[in-house]
Design a protein around this motif. Structure first.
Motif, mmCIF file in Angstrom:
data_model
loop_
_atom_site.group_PDB
_atom_site.id
_atom_site.type_symbol
_atom_site.label_atom_id
_atom_site.label_comp_id
_atom_site.label_asym_id
_atom_site.label_seq_id
_atom_site.Cartn_x
_atom_site.Cartn_y
_atom_site.Cartn_z
ATOM 1 N N LYS A 157 68.346 39.644 -6.930
ATOM 2 C CA LYS A 157 69.604 38.987 -7.251
ATOM 3 C C LYS A 157 70.634 40.049 -7.611
ATOM 4 O O LYS A 157 70.299 41.128 -8.089
ATOM 5 C CB LYS A 157 69.428 38.026 -8.434
ATOM 6 C CG LYS A 157 68.465 36.876 -8.170
ATOM 7 C CD LYS A 157 68.323 36.016 -9.410
ATOM 8 C CE LYS A 157 67.343 34.859 -9.170
ATOM 9 N NZ LYS A 157 67.162 34.036 -10.388
ATOM 10 N N ASP A 198 72.722 36.603 3.961
ATOM 11 C CA ASP A 198 73.039 36.776 2.551
ATOM 12 C C ASP A 198 74.410 37.429 2.431
ATOM 13 O O ASP A 198 75.185 37.442 3.381
ATOM 14 C CB ASP A 198 71.958 37.619 1.849
ATOM 15 C CG ASP A 198 71.787 39.002 2.484
ATOM 16 O OD1 ASP A 198 72.610 39.372 3.341
ATOM 17 O OD2 ASP A 198 70.823 39.705 2.122
ATOM 18 N N THR A 268 74.423 37.610 -5.244
ATOM 19 C CA THR A 268 74.088 36.185 -5.294
ATOM 20 C C THR A 268 74.934 35.401 -6.294
ATOM 21 O O THR A 268 75.111 34.191 -6.126
ATOM 22 C CB THR A 268 72.602 36.001 -5.655
ATOM 23 O OG1 THR A 268 72.333 36.669 -6.909
ATOM 24 C CG2 THR A 268 71.705 36.602 -4.576
ATOM 25 N N GLU A 269 75.433 36.076 -7.329
ATOM 26 C CA GLU A 269 76.159 35.393 -8.410
ATOM 27 C C GLU A 269 77.463 36.126 -8.691
ATOM 28 O O GLU A 269 77.516 37.351 -8.671
ATOM 29 C CB GLU A 269 75.332 35.392 -9.715
ATOM 30 C CG GLU A 269 73.846 35.194 -9.554
ATOM 31 C CD GLU A 269 73.468 33.770 -9.249
ATOM 32 O OE1 GLU A 269 74.193 32.870 -9.721
ATOM 33 O OE2 GLU A 269 72.443 33.562 -8.565
ATOM 34 N N ARG A 333 78.654 32.417 0.455
ATOM 35 C CA ARG A 333 77.266 32.146 0.060
ATOM 36 C C ARG A 333 76.973 32.530 -1.398
ATOM 37 O O ARG A 333 75.842 32.406 -1.850
ATOM 38 C CB ARG A 333 76.298 32.924 0.967
ATOM 39 C CG ARG A 333 76.263 32.455 2.417
ATOM 40 C CD ARG A 333 75.100 33.105 3.154
ATOM 41 N NE ARG A 333 75.107 32.743 4.570
ATOM 42 C CZ ARG A 333 75.721 33.450 5.513
ATOM 43 N NH1 ARG A 333 76.375 34.564 5.182
ATOM 44 N NH2 ARG A 333 75.690 33.065 6.767
ATOM 45 N N VAL A 334 77.957 32.994 -2.118
ATOM 46 C CA VAL A 334 77.758 33.462 -3.495
ATOM 47 C C VAL A 334 78.041 32.330 -4.475
ATOM 48 O O VAL A 334 79.044 31.621 -4.339
ATOM 49 C CB VAL A 334 78.686 34.660 -3.793
ATOM 50 C CG1 VAL A 334 78.487 35.142 -5.224
ATOM 51 C CG2 VAL A 334 78.412 35.803 -2.802
#
Length: 357
Positions: A157, A198, A268-269, A333-334
């Motif tokens: 992540k 991703d 991811t965040e 995608r985040v």
């Protein structure tokens, strides 16, 4: 002085004894300089030092040199909320000169040659910024976007934290470094690009320069201040301490140990700090949609600045607008969270612990 050739004719670029090779993700650079500057750069950029080989660009660092006749500089407009003169520029037929008003440093930006000149050894961070600018430029021309954010990763992540200047992103990201699995990616500039499955994140090789408020919020950083200075700072009103600009270099490997830096990371965040010192509400992380929140997206987006020249050779102007749609494409995608309520770094650290558990 009309061309890059005119500028180069005034400079002595022969006999630079040292060549350093730097690697960050997909970008490799060479830096030619004298021995004292090479030692300084090895200290600051040791995690990015690479073996010799093909490079995307070569940068000359010319200690003590200057232009024979300075051009008629044009001030580069500051971002909203920023005051004072900082950068000025002069456009050549085939390049651009950028001048740092406070330090007297001058930089040549062009496809033909890249050079830093002036009191380079006295201002190594400005040389490092110029080196990192080339990484940002190369990536942006390759489809990445620049975010005004700090980031960490555990390899699976990746968490980026953005906010308005002085909003606490450095303090927040360094609290995430207290978590054992995390590695430092970047403190202020993060490149992002959507991949097939991703989102890629890429930091730049620069250690954080942090203010005393960040240091006092984290016991790991206590050695950066003397006991006497800490006592003085603790007597200051909280509002004054929050606003205090007094930069200290933080060398990640010296504080957190080796192997705690990873310039490349899956992203991811994204947490956007929109909390307040005056709020009495508890700190909360709320799901957000950037397509509906241009204010949050505005805290993430970052101009490439006066050094950026696109693939067609056109330089950025200070009134060019950023493209929200380009950021939305890269960040689709985040997971986005808005951080609201009172400023509580302990609560944010607890959320980080849950994320990386």
């Amino acid at each position: 002085m009309k061309s890059v050739a005119d500028v180069l004719a005034e400079l002595d670029r022969d006999g630079l004894p040292e060549t350093l090779y730097l690697e960050t993700g997909p970008v490799r650079l060479a830096v030619r300089c004298d021995a004292p500057m090479a030692a300084e750069l090895r200290h600051h950029l040791k995690e990015a030092i690479a073996e010799s080989g093909p490079v995307a660009a070569t940068i000359d660092v010319l200690e003590g040199q200057s232009l024979n006749t300075p051009p008629d500089w044009i001030d580069w407009a500051r971002e909203p909320g920023k005051t004072g003169r900082k950068d000025a520029y002069f456009d050549l037929d085939d390049g651009r000169l950028v001048h740092k008003i406070r330090t007297g440093m001058t930089f040549l930006q062009s496809p033909q040659a890249l050079a830093a000149l002036g009191p380079c050894l006295a201002y190594p961070n400005q040389v490092i910024n110029f080196i990192n600018t080339q990484i940002l430029n190369i990536c942006k021309r390759d489809g990445w976007e620049i975010c005004h954010a700090a980031a960490v990763t555990d390899g699976h992540k990746g968490l980026a934290i953005a906010g308005l200047s002085g909003g606490g992103k450095s303090t927040a990201i360094l609290r995430m470094m207290d978590l054992e699995p995390t590695r430092f990616v970047t403190n202020d500039r993060l490149m992002v690009r959507a991949a097939p499955n991703d989102t890629e994140g890429l930091g730049i090789p620069k250690n954080p320069r942090i203010n005393p408020g960040t240091i006092l919020h984290n016991p790991c950083l206590a050695p950066l201040l003397s006991d006497e200075r800490k006592a003085e700072l603790l007597q200051m009103p909280l509002e004054d301490l929050w606003q205090l600009e007094e930069k200290h270099d933080l060398f990640i490997s010296e504080v957190y140990g080796p192997d705690r830096i990873s310039f490349s990371a899956p992203l991811t965040e994204f947490w956007v700090l929109n909390w307040s010192r005056s709020s009495t509400e508890p700190t909360r992380l709320v799901d957000a949609d950037l397509t509906e929140r241009p204010d949050l997206l505005g805290a993430i987006m970052k101009s490439a600045g006066p050094f950026y020249q696109d693939a067609d050779g056109v330089f950025l102007q200070d009134d060019d607008l950023l493209e929200p749609d380009a950021y939305l494409r890269q960040l689709k995608r985040v997971r986005i969270h808005e951080v609201t309520g009172a400023i509580d770094f302990d609560a944010l650290a607890a959320a980080g612990k849950d994320l990386f558990a």
